[in-house]
Design a protein around this motif. Structure first.
Motif, PDB file in Angstrom:
ATOM      1  N   HIS A   7       1.197  -1.274  -0.241  1.00 55.40           N
ATOM      2  CA  HIS A   7      -0.151   0.199   0.161  1.00 55.40           C
ATOM      3  C   HIS A   7       1.097   1.383   0.105  1.00 55.40           C
ATOM      4  CE1 HIS A   7       1.188  -0.548   4.279  1.00 55.40           C
ATOM      5  NE2 HIS A   7       0.248   1.014   4.556  1.00 55.40           N
ATOM      6  N   LYS A   8       1.992   0.844   0.592  1.00 55.81           N
ATOM      7  CA  LYS A   8       2.883   2.141   0.962  1.00 55.81           C
ATOM      8  C   LYS A   8       3.184   2.828  -0.628  1.00 55.81           C
ATOM      9  CE  LYS A   8       4.704   1.306   5.627  1.00 55.81           C
ATOM     10  NZ  LYS A   8       5.559   1.483   6.274  1.00 55.81           N
ATOM     11  N   LYS A   9       3.681   2.040  -1.598  1.00 56.32           N
ATOM     12  CA  LYS A   9       4.076   2.577  -2.821  1.00 56.32           C
ATOM     13  C   LYS A   9       3.230   2.777  -3.468  1.00 56.32           C
ATOM     14  CE  LYS A   9       7.503  -1.324  -3.363  1.00 56.32           C
ATOM     15  NZ  LYS A   9       8.271  -2.583  -4.181  1.00 56.32           N
ATOM     16  N   LEU A  10       2.046   2.179  -3.730  1.00 63.01           N
ATOM     17  CA  LEU A  10       0.686   2.512  -4.369  1.00 63.01           C
ATOM     18  C   LEU A  10       0.174   3.846  -4.074  1.00 63.01           C
ATOM     19  CD1 LEU A  10      -2.086  -0.775  -4.346  1.00 63.01           C
ATOM     20  CD2 LEU A  10      -0.612  -0.170  -6.350  1.00 63.01           C
ATOM     21  N   PHE A  11       0.160   3.835  -2.927  1.00 63.16           N
ATOM     22  CA  PHE A  11      -0.295   5.584  -2.688  1.00 63.16           C
ATOM     23  C   PHE A  11       0.611   6.866  -3.104  1.00 63.16           C
ATOM     24  CE2 PHE A  11       1.126   9.071   1.150  1.00 63.16           C
ATOM     25  CZ  PHE A  11      -0.459   9.079   0.798  1.00 63.16           C
ATOM     26  N   ARG A  12       2.532   6.496  -2.918  1.00 63.26           N
ATOM     27  CA  ARG A  12       3.295   7.268  -2.736  1.00 63.26           C
ATOM     28  C   ARG A  12       2.810   7.374  -4.290  1.00 63.26           C
ATOM     29  NH1 ARG A  12       8.582   4.213   0.660  1.00 63.26           N
ATOM     30  NH2 ARG A  12       6.981   5.185   2.212  1.00 63.26           N
ATOM     31  N   THR A  13       2.952   6.562  -5.151  1.00 57.76           N
ATOM     32  CA  THR A  13       3.173   6.474  -7.264  1.00 57.76           C
ATOM     33  C   THR A  13       1.738   7.104  -6.976  1.00 57.76           C
ATOM     34  OG1 THR A  13       3.403   3.846  -7.444  1.00 57.76           O
ATOM     35  CG2 THR A  13       2.687   5.211  -8.887  1.00 57.76           C
ATOM     36  N   ALA A  14       0.024   6.832  -6.629  1.00 58.05           N
ATOM     37  CA  ALA A  14      -0.482   8.152  -6.627  1.00 58.05           C
ATOM     38  C   ALA A  14      -0.720   9.342  -6.873  1.00 58.05           C
ATOM     39  CB  ALA A  14      -2.036   7.188  -6.061  1.00 58.05           C
ATOM     40  N   LEU A  15      -0.030   9.057  -5.512  1.00 61.60           N
ATOM     41  CA  LEU A  15       0.492  10.845  -4.915  1.00 61.60           C
ATOM     42  C   LEU A  15       1.798  11.695  -5.926  1.00 61.60           C
ATOM     43  CD1 LEU A  15       0.331  13.366  -2.783  1.00 61.60           C
ATOM     44  CD2 LEU A  15       2.363  12.549  -1.637  1.00 61.60           C
TER      45      LEU A  15
END
Length: 335
Positions: A7-15
């Motif tokens: 979830h951290k990678k997903l959030f950082r990528t989306a941001l």
């Protein structure tokens, strides 16, 4: 698959995508517009009173019904002298640090566009009465009234501005109706809304989809003039009313008016071009002709319409007679 489970990678990528797209789609074009557009010469920033009026305009939701953008289509020609350009908005800054309601261009035109309202209707008396009760000046107006911008007093103070309201719209109010500072600030803002003229030699963008204008013959010498009724509607009717009877105590009647029916053409043209101060009987009339750059043919058409409408039956005039007086007015005004 680890990427989709983290979830951290997903959030950082989306941001990162959101921030990147915001920079590309919104921030960079905005910076580019700022660098490539500047206010027109002659642009006047808002005065302190007009700035406070802008905040009143925002607080009362006026932007929900009124736009401030003249599109390049013929139907918008009534709202301004020319289509709007980016330079018209280049000098407008944020309302404050937290509020970005800079241009107030709007999206709904339930009411008239206000881009050039300061030129179209600069009368303080008309604007205050319109705010207190719109139907007092525009019978079928759907605009809400703003009575909270006014107060009632028994006696006028030294700096009080009284609003003359017809008896039919006073609804049992016995005192004097006074404009609050908020109302005066709002009118100051409305009066500041004027299109800045383009620099000499610059040709404005043309309005598209123009309708073919049909001149009408309305004087005894068969001279072709613009539509006097339409010109009256656009320039005079808001005060003097469609029936020419004006508003008691506010705007004088043209029906049966000795000025309209008389032979003193110089006085008649002077009133249209330069305005007239009829206080205390009536409100001060602004310089309709000069404010709206009316031509001799247009002034002639208005005069002849007034001389032959609402039961008036006076001798009409020619553009040559009117032009001679207007040339003298312009000559003396420039001195």
């Amino acid at each position: 698959m680890d990427f989709f489970d983290n979830h951290k990678k997903l959030f950082r990528t989306a941001l990162g995508l959101f921030v990147g797209l915001t920079i590309i789609v919104a921030i960079m074009p905005a910076i580019n517009n700022q660098e490539n557009n500047s206010p027109l010469p002659g642009y006047e920033p808002l005065s302190q009173e007009a700035y406070l009026g802008k905040k009143v305009f925002i607080a009362n939701g006026c932007v929900a019904c009124h736009t401030q953008q003249v599109r390049n289509v013929e139907m918008d020609n009534i709202w301004g002298n020319r289509p709007g350009i980016p330079a018209d908005y280049a000098g407008i800054s944020r309302t404050d640090f937290w509020t970005n309601t800079a241009t107030l261009m709007g999206t709904e035109r339930t009411g008239p566009d206000l881009t050039n309202i300061g030129s179209r209707q600069p009368s303080l008396a008309w604007n205050l009465l319109h705010l207190f009760q719109p139907r007092a000046v525009v019978e079928k107006s759907i605009m809400p009234a703003y009575p909270w911008l006014f107060e009632v007093k028994n006696e006028l103070g030294e700096k009080d501005v009284e609003v003359v309201v017809p008896d039919a719209y006073r609804k049992g109010i016995n005192g004097k109706i006074i404009a609050t500072q908020e109302a005066l600030h709002l009118v100051a803002y409305l009066q500041s809304l004027k299109q800045t003229p383009l620099p000499d030699g610059k040709t404005p963008m043309e309005f598209l989809y123009k309708k073919k204008e049909m001149p009408v013959v309305i004087n005894e010498n068969s001279t072709k003039l613009p539509d006097g009724k339409l010109l009256y509607t656009n320039n005079c009717m808001s005060c003097h009313q469609a029936n020419g009877e004006g508003l008691k105590g506010a705007f004088p009647p043209l029906k049966g008016s000795p000025i309209v029916l008389g032979d003193d053409l110089e006085l008649f043209v002077n009133i249209i071009m330069l305005g007239y101060d009829a206080r205390p009987e009536y409100a001060v009339m602004n310089a309709v002709g000069l404010d709206n750059n009316l031509t001799p043919e247009e002034v002639t058409a208005i005069i002849n319409h007034e001389k032959t409408s609402w039961g008036n039956n006076a001798k009409t005039v020619t553009p040559e007679e009117v032009k001679k007086i207007m040339d003298f007015i312009k000559l003396t005004s420039n001195k």
